[in-house]
Design an enzyme around this catalytic site. Structure first.
Site, PDB file in Angstrom:
ATOM      1  N   ARG A  91     -21.165 -38.580  50.426  1.00  0.00           N
ATOM      2  CA  ARG A  91     -20.233 -38.233  49.356  1.00  0.00           C
ATOM      3  C   ARG A  91     -21.016 -38.076  48.060  1.00  0.00           C
ATOM      4  O   ARG A  91     -21.444 -39.053  47.461  1.00  0.00           O
ATOM      5  CB  ARG A  91     -19.157 -39.321  49.228  1.00  0.00           C
ATOM      6  CG  ARG A  91     -18.313 -39.215  47.975  1.00  0.00           C
ATOM      7  CD  ARG A  91     -17.099 -40.137  48.012  1.00  0.00           C
ATOM      8  NE  ARG A  91     -17.405 -41.532  48.262  1.00  0.00           N
ATOM      9  CZ  ARG A  91     -17.834 -42.388  47.340  1.00  0.00           C
ATOM     10  NH1 ARG A  91     -18.063 -41.982  46.111  1.00  0.00           N
ATOM     11  NH2 ARG A  91     -18.053 -43.654  47.655  1.00  0.00           N
TER      12      ARG A  91
ATOM     13  N   HIS B 268     -15.949 -41.764  44.364  1.00  0.00           N
ATOM     14  CA  HIS B 268     -14.850 -41.916  45.329  1.00  0.00           C
ATOM     15  C   HIS B 268     -13.654 -41.065  44.910  1.00  0.00           C
ATOM     16  O   HIS B 268     -13.079 -40.331  45.715  1.00  0.00           O
ATOM     17  CB  HIS B 268     -14.462 -43.390  45.421  1.00  0.00           C
ATOM     18  CG  HIS B 268     -13.274 -43.653  46.283  1.00  0.00           C
ATOM     19  ND1 HIS B 268     -13.268 -43.450  47.643  1.00  0.00           N
ATOM     20  CD2 HIS B 268     -12.017 -44.092  45.966  1.00  0.00           C
ATOM     21  CE1 HIS B 268     -12.081 -43.758  48.141  1.00  0.00           C
ATOM     22  NE2 HIS B 268     -11.307 -44.136  47.147  1.00  0.00           N
TER      23      HIS B 268
ATOM     24  N   TYR C  39     -22.662 -48.778  41.990  1.00  0.00           N
ATOM     25  CA  TYR C  39     -22.974 -49.315  43.313  1.00  0.00           C
ATOM     26  C   TYR C  39     -23.971 -48.477  44.104  1.00  0.00           C
ATOM     27  O   TYR C  39     -24.299 -48.836  45.232  1.00  0.00           O
ATOM     28  CB  TYR C  39     -21.693 -49.514  44.133  1.00  0.00           C
ATOM     29  CG  TYR C  39     -20.823 -48.284  44.281  1.00  0.00           C
ATOM     30  CD1 TYR C  39     -21.088 -47.319  45.243  1.00  0.00           C
ATOM     31  CD2 TYR C  39     -19.717 -48.099  43.460  1.00  0.00           C
ATOM     32  CE1 TYR C  39     -20.290 -46.204  45.386  1.00  0.00           C
ATOM     33  CE2 TYR C  39     -18.904 -46.982  43.587  1.00  0.00           C
ATOM     34  CZ  TYR C  39     -19.185 -46.041  44.554  1.00  0.00           C
ATOM     35  OH  TYR C  39     -18.376 -44.938  44.681  1.00  0.00           O
TER      36      TYR C  39
END
Length: 380
Positions: free
Chosen positions: A271, A275, A284
Site C-alpha cells: 500500500r 491507510h 509506523y
C-alpha cells in the site's frame, strides 16, 4: 491408569478415522511468490492481454489519485487508496465472467470500476450517502464491505447456493491481510472447503493492517499456507506482477467452475499511500521502505516488459494516459455536483410494503417539511 496414560508406554497407532485424509503437499504454496514479468515464461503472454492490463492499470492509478484529491476537496468523506495494488484489483475484475460475482472490501473500489461499474457509483458510499450507489444484482458486484472480512461468508453462501441451483457461477472475494485475523475468515474458508463451494479468496497482503505489520498478525510462513489447514490449495503470487496475478486467479476461477472447490491466493503487494486520508503512515513505516517498493511498481514492471517486446512506445503510452485523464476529468466534474437529497428516501427502502408506523412517520415528516417551506416562503 490406562496403557495410554502410563509414562513412556507404547502408544498404538490411532484408528483410521483419526489419521490425515488429505496429502498436504499438493495444497502447499510455492516458497517464493510466483512471477511472470521479466521471466522466459512471461514472454509468451498474449500481447492483447498485456495491452488490456496496461490500460486498466494506468486508468486505475489515475482513478486512485483523483479520488484521493476529492477527499481533500471535501467531496469524499474518506477514500482508502489502492495505489500500488492496482495489479490485484484489475486482475480480479478481468478474470471473472459476466455471470460471476465479485465481493469487494472497502479498498476495492477500483476492482468494481474495472468490472464495469460507474466510477461515481463506486464512490457513492464513501461520499457519505445512505446507500451503496449501485444495484449489486445488475453488476454482480456485492456492496463495498467496510467491516473486515464479513463479505467472505457472504461469498461462500452465494457460491454454494449457485452450485445447488446448478448455476455456473464463481464468487471471488477480496480481503486484506488484516482481514485474515478475523473469525469470518476462518468460518468462510472452513465452510467453503467442506462444501467445495466455487469461490476464490484473494488476500491482498499489503504489509499492514492499518498500522499493524504482518509479523504481528501471524506466525505462519505465509498467509497462503493457511489454506492447507482447511483442505484447499494455497497460491503465493507477486501481487505487483499483473500477468502473474491474472494467471493464478484465472486458474483458481477455472478450478472452482469445474467443481474442484475453493482456492486461497495470497498476493504480496504494498500500500503506497496511507491507510486512508485520515491516516499518517509515517508514524509506523519508514520512507525508505516505501521508496524500495516504488521500484517494484506494477505499472513500471508491466511497461518495461511491453517495451522490451516492442508492444508499447511513447505514442501508445501517451494515448493510454490521455484516456485515463478523460476518465478523471469526467469523475471530477460529476463528483463536484451537489447530490440531490430527498428526506423522504428515509422511508422508501425499509420494507417492500410500508408499515402503518412508517406511513405515520412519513406523513409527519412531510407535514414538517411543508410547514418549513411555507414559513420560508412567508419570510421572503
Amino acid at each position: 491408569m490406562t496403557v495410554l496414560e502410563q509414562p513412556g508406554s507404547y502408544h498404538p497407532a490411532p484408528p483410521p478415522a483419526w489419521r490425515p485424509r488429505t496429502d498436504p503437499a499438493p495444497l502447499l504454496p510455492d516458497q517464493e511468490p510466483y512471477r511472470l514479468l521479466g521471466t522466459p515464461a512471461g514472454r509468451d503472454t498474449d500481447p492483447a492481454l498485456l495491452k488490456r492490463l496496461h490500460a486498466e492499470l494506468v486508468r486505475g492509478r489515475r482513478y486512485n489519485t483523483q479520488a484521493t484529491a476529492l477527499t481533500r476537496q471535501g467531496r469524499l468523506a474518506v477514500y482508502p487508496s489502492s495505489t500500488g495494488q492496482e495489479a490485484c484489483q484489475v486482475a480480479a475484475a478481468l478474470v471473472l465472467e459476466d455471470r460471476d460475482w465479485l465481493f469487494p472490501s472497502y479498498r476495492d473500489t477500483l476492482a468494481a470500476v474495472a468490472r464495469g461499474l460507474d466510477p461515481v457509483q463506486a464512490l457513492t458510499l464513501l461520499r457519505g450517502d445512505w446507500h451503496t450507489g449501485y444495484d449489486p444484482r445488475e453488476h454482480r458486484v456485492a456492496p463495498l464491505c467496510t467491516p473486515l472480512a464479513t463479505q467472505l461468508p457472504h461469498a461462500v453462501g452465494l457460491a454454494h447456493a449457485a452450485r445447488l441451483k446448478g448455476d455456473d457461477v464463481v464468487a471471488l472475494a477480496m480481503v486484506g491481510d488484516g482481514g485474515t485475523s478475523e473469525g469470518d475468515f476462518h468460518e468462510a474458508l472452513n465452510f467453503a472447503a467442506v462444501w467445495r463451494a466455487p469461490v476464490v479468496f484473494l488476500v491482498q497482503n499489503n504489509g499492514f493492517a492499518i498500522s499493524v505489520p504482518l509479523a504481528k498478525q501471524t506466525a505462519a510462513p505465509s498467509l497462503a499456507h493457511k489454506a492447507v489447514g482447511y483442505g484447499m490449495p494455497g497460491r503465493l503470487v507477486d501481487g505487483n506482477d499483473a500477468v502473474a496475478v491474472h494467471e493464478v486467479l484465472g486458474e483458481a476461477v477455472r478450478r472452482a467452475r469445474a467443481g474442484d472447490g475453493p482456492t486461497l491466493v495470497e498476493a504480496v503487494t504494498y500500500r503506497m499511500e496511507a491507510h486512508t486520508n485520515a491516516d499518517d503512515a509515517t508514524r509506523y513505516r519508514p520512507d525508505d521502505e516505501v521508496e524500495e517498493w516504488r521500484e517494484h511498481d506494477p505499472i513500471t514492471l508491466l511497461e518495461r516488459e511491453m517495451r522490451d517486446r516492442h508492444l508499447l512506445d511513447d505514442k501508445e503510452a501517451r494515448v493510454v494516459r490521455e484516456s485515463a485523464e478523460e476518465m478523471a476529468a469526467d469523475l471530477r466534474e460529476r463528483m463536484n455536483q451537489d447530490p440531490a437529497l430527498d428526506p423522504m428516501d428515509l422511508f422508501g427502502h425499509v420494507y417492500a410494503e410500508q408499515t402503518e408506523q412508517l406511513r405515520e412517520q412519513a406523513a409527519q415528516l412531510r407535514a414538517e417539511l411543508d410547514a418549513a417551506d411555507h414559513e420560508g416562503e412567508s419570510g421572503k
